[in-house]
Design a protein around this motif. Sequence first.
Motif, PDB file in Angstrom:
ATOM      1  N   SER A 118       3.043  -8.160   7.205  1.00  0.00           N
ATOM      2  CA  SER A 118       1.877  -7.707   6.915  1.00  0.00           C
ATOM      3  C   SER A 118       0.786  -6.962   8.282  1.00  0.00           C
ATOM      4  O   SER A 118       0.330  -5.931   7.992  1.00  0.00           O
ATOM      5  N   LYS A 119       1.413  -6.949   9.623  1.00  0.00           N
ATOM      6  CA  LYS A 119       0.642  -6.300  10.683  1.00  0.00           C
ATOM      7  C   LYS A 119       1.455  -4.666  10.141  1.00  0.00           C
ATOM      8  O   LYS A 119       0.789  -3.158  10.160  1.00  0.00           O
ATOM      9  N   ALA A 120       2.680  -4.311   9.988  1.00  0.00           N
ATOM     10  CA  ALA A 120       2.979  -3.509   9.695  1.00  0.00           C
ATOM     11  C   ALA A 120       2.863  -2.767   8.865  1.00  0.00           C
ATOM     12  O   ALA A 120       2.434  -1.202   8.548  1.00  0.00           O
ATOM     13  N   LEU A 121       2.783  -2.685   7.481  1.00  0.00           N
ATOM     14  CA  LEU A 121       2.157  -2.308   6.414  1.00  0.00           C
ATOM     15  C   LEU A 121       0.549  -2.295   5.914  1.00  0.00           C
ATOM     16  O   LEU A 121       0.049  -1.207   5.773  1.00  0.00           O
ATOM     17  N   THR A 122       0.112  -3.105   7.057  1.00  0.00           N
ATOM     18  CA  THR A 122      -1.783  -3.065   7.122  1.00  0.00           C
ATOM     19  C   THR A 122      -2.011  -1.445   7.503  1.00  0.00           C
ATOM     20  O   THR A 122      -2.719  -0.840   7.004  1.00  0.00           O
ATOM     21  N   MET A 123      -1.088  -1.140   9.207  1.00  0.00           N
ATOM     22  CA  MET A 123      -1.419   0.455   9.378  1.00  0.00           C
ATOM     23  C   MET A 123      -0.973   0.876   8.895  1.00  0.00           C
ATOM     24  O   MET A 123      -1.510   2.602   8.984  1.00  0.00           O
ATOM     25  N   LEU A 124       0.388   0.892   8.211  1.00  0.00           N
ATOM     26  CA  LEU A 124       0.763   2.211   8.473  1.00  0.00           C
ATOM     27  C   LEU A 124       0.128   2.888   6.667  1.00  0.00           C
ATOM     28  O   LEU A 124      -0.085   3.868   6.317  1.00  0.00           O
ATOM     29  N   GLY A 125      -0.992   1.930   5.898  1.00  0.00           N
ATOM     30  CA  GLY A 125      -1.040   2.227   4.407  1.00  0.00           C
ATOM     31  C   GLY A 125      -2.691   2.738   4.707  1.00  0.00           C
ATOM     32  O   GLY A 125      -2.629   4.131   4.048  1.00  0.00           O
ATOM     33  N   SER A 130      -4.405   8.334   5.728  1.00  0.00           N
ATOM     34  CA  SER A 130      -4.979   8.983   6.325  1.00  0.00           C
ATOM     35  C   SER A 130      -4.488  11.034   6.060  1.00  0.00           C
ATOM     36  O   SER A 130      -4.656  11.515   6.078  1.00  0.00           O
ATOM     37  N   LEU A 131      -3.153  10.727   6.083  1.00  0.00           N
ATOM     38  CA  LEU A 131      -1.863  11.881   6.097  1.00  0.00           C
ATOM     39  C   LEU A 131      -2.068  12.309   5.331  1.00  0.00           C
ATOM     40  O   LEU A 131      -2.684  13.927   5.055  1.00  0.00           O
ATOM     41  N   ARG A 132      -2.314  11.379   4.266  1.00  0.00           N
ATOM     42  CA  ARG A 132      -2.367  12.396   2.287  1.00  0.00           C
ATOM     43  C   ARG A 132      -2.916  12.156   1.782  1.00  0.00           C
ATOM     44  O   ARG A 132      -3.260  12.855   1.033  1.00  0.00           O
ATOM     45  N   ASN A 133      -4.396  11.842   2.222  1.00  0.00           N
ATOM     46  CA  ASN A 133      -6.170  12.367   1.514  1.00  0.00           C
ATOM     47  C   ASN A 133      -5.825  11.130   0.625  1.00  0.00           C
ATOM     48  O   ASN A 133      -5.980  11.616  -0.466  1.00  0.00           O
ATOM     49  N   LEU A 134      -6.263  10.468   0.588  1.00  0.00           N
ATOM     50  CA  LEU A 134      -5.975   9.290   0.195  1.00  0.00           C
ATOM     51  C   LEU A 134      -6.558   8.552   0.324  1.00  0.00           C
ATOM     52  O   LEU A 134      -7.194   8.200   1.295  1.00  0.00           O
ATOM     53  N   THR A 135      -7.791   7.555  -0.844  1.00  0.00           N
ATOM     54  CA  THR A 135      -8.239   6.132  -0.552  1.00  0.00           C
ATOM     55  C   THR A 135      -8.002   5.208   0.829  1.00  0.00           C
ATOM     56  O   THR A 135      -6.476   4.968  -0.355  1.00  0.00           O
ATOM     57  N   GLU A 137      -7.165   1.914  -0.782  1.00  0.00           N
ATOM     58  CA  GLU A 137      -6.720   1.111  -1.048  1.00  0.00           C
ATOM     59  C   GLU A 137      -5.082   1.673  -2.167  1.00  0.00           C
ATOM     60  O   GLU A 137      -4.473   0.504  -2.206  1.00  0.00           O
ATOM     61  N   GLN A 138      -6.053   2.648  -2.397  1.00  0.00           N
ATOM     62  CA  GLN A 138      -4.167   3.523  -2.921  1.00  0.00           C
ATOM     63  C   GLN A 138      -3.320   3.638  -1.747  1.00  0.00           C
ATOM     64  O   GLN A 138      -2.045   3.356  -1.955  1.00  0.00           O
TER      65      GLN A 138
END
Length: 359
Positions: A118-125, A130-135, A137-138
Amino acid sequence: MVKRVASQLYKFTETSMNFLETVNYFEVAMRDIGDGAAAQWKENGYASAEAYAESFSERAKQLTAKMTGYSIDKDGNASYTGMKNLGMDPDEVLQYQATYAQISSSMGVAEESALNFSKALTMLGADWASLRNLTFEQGWEKFASALAGQSRAVRSLGIDITNATLQEYAYKNGLEQAVSEMNQATKAQLRLLAILDQSKVAYGDLANTIESPSNQIRMFQQNVSNLGRVIGNLFLPILQKTLPWINGMAIALQRMFTWIGNMLGIKFDSINSSMGGMSDEMYDLVDGADDLADGIGAADKAAKKLNKTLQGWHEINNITTNDSSSGSGVGISGGNPLLDSAIADALGDYEKVWNEAFE
């Protein structure tokens, strides 16, 4: 104008109501994981099983506070902490924290490891968004799909979680078993390891580039959402007081029109009976479906019986689920302890970079 204002105020109130449901979902998901791990409270240094079970929610909320700036209790009361934060919407953050924990837990991942998922994927999302200019939620949806094994979801990010790649991570961590023979928990562990290892380029990107125009727009959108929820909180108590009366009025109107219908001689039983023919046809359709299902079941049993009578060189290849390990230490559920340790180490490296960027 009054109608538009009332409509917007209702939307704000609806946002507040949805947030309460999100908090409830988060608490239930985390408590479910905590209850499953309660028996190990001594090994993990807690005073009681209850304290250990509750710690899962509290530890997850430490990340929530950093990402949103809000401290949230079990009743859904969000208090702004004033601490350094990334300005994100707590509704979305809590939603995906709970989702990742629930998915990984349902796959059989050990409870402590599920919290790491939960922690890892929430941070990575958030960092990948930010890096790939997505929302946001995406970004989070991509990793939710990847966790379930959909490799195409993260391929656009340059992350490969196909079986061939997972096999390399398995060998690297001392597992000799083929990925195709592993249970879902072990596959999920390998996916997270692959995602963490291939996401180093995105570590801490949101915090590092928080002042960029695109991230400032994201922050603005998140803050507008937070503002709407706060305004909705002002009207939610009023709605809670009036809804029982509104529901009571609706029930009274139902009874009144039923009484009027009876006074006019309208027999509702005759209306219902006129639909009987259609109901009978539906029952016939259901019975037909049951017969078809029975036929399929009989055919399946016959095929299995035939398979047993075939010679070795005529053996039919069946797709079956894996019920045991092949000398690799992988059980039916719970994943592999070696991978749990590898995930904890990889997450530790990520958190170190993330916290430095956050500071």
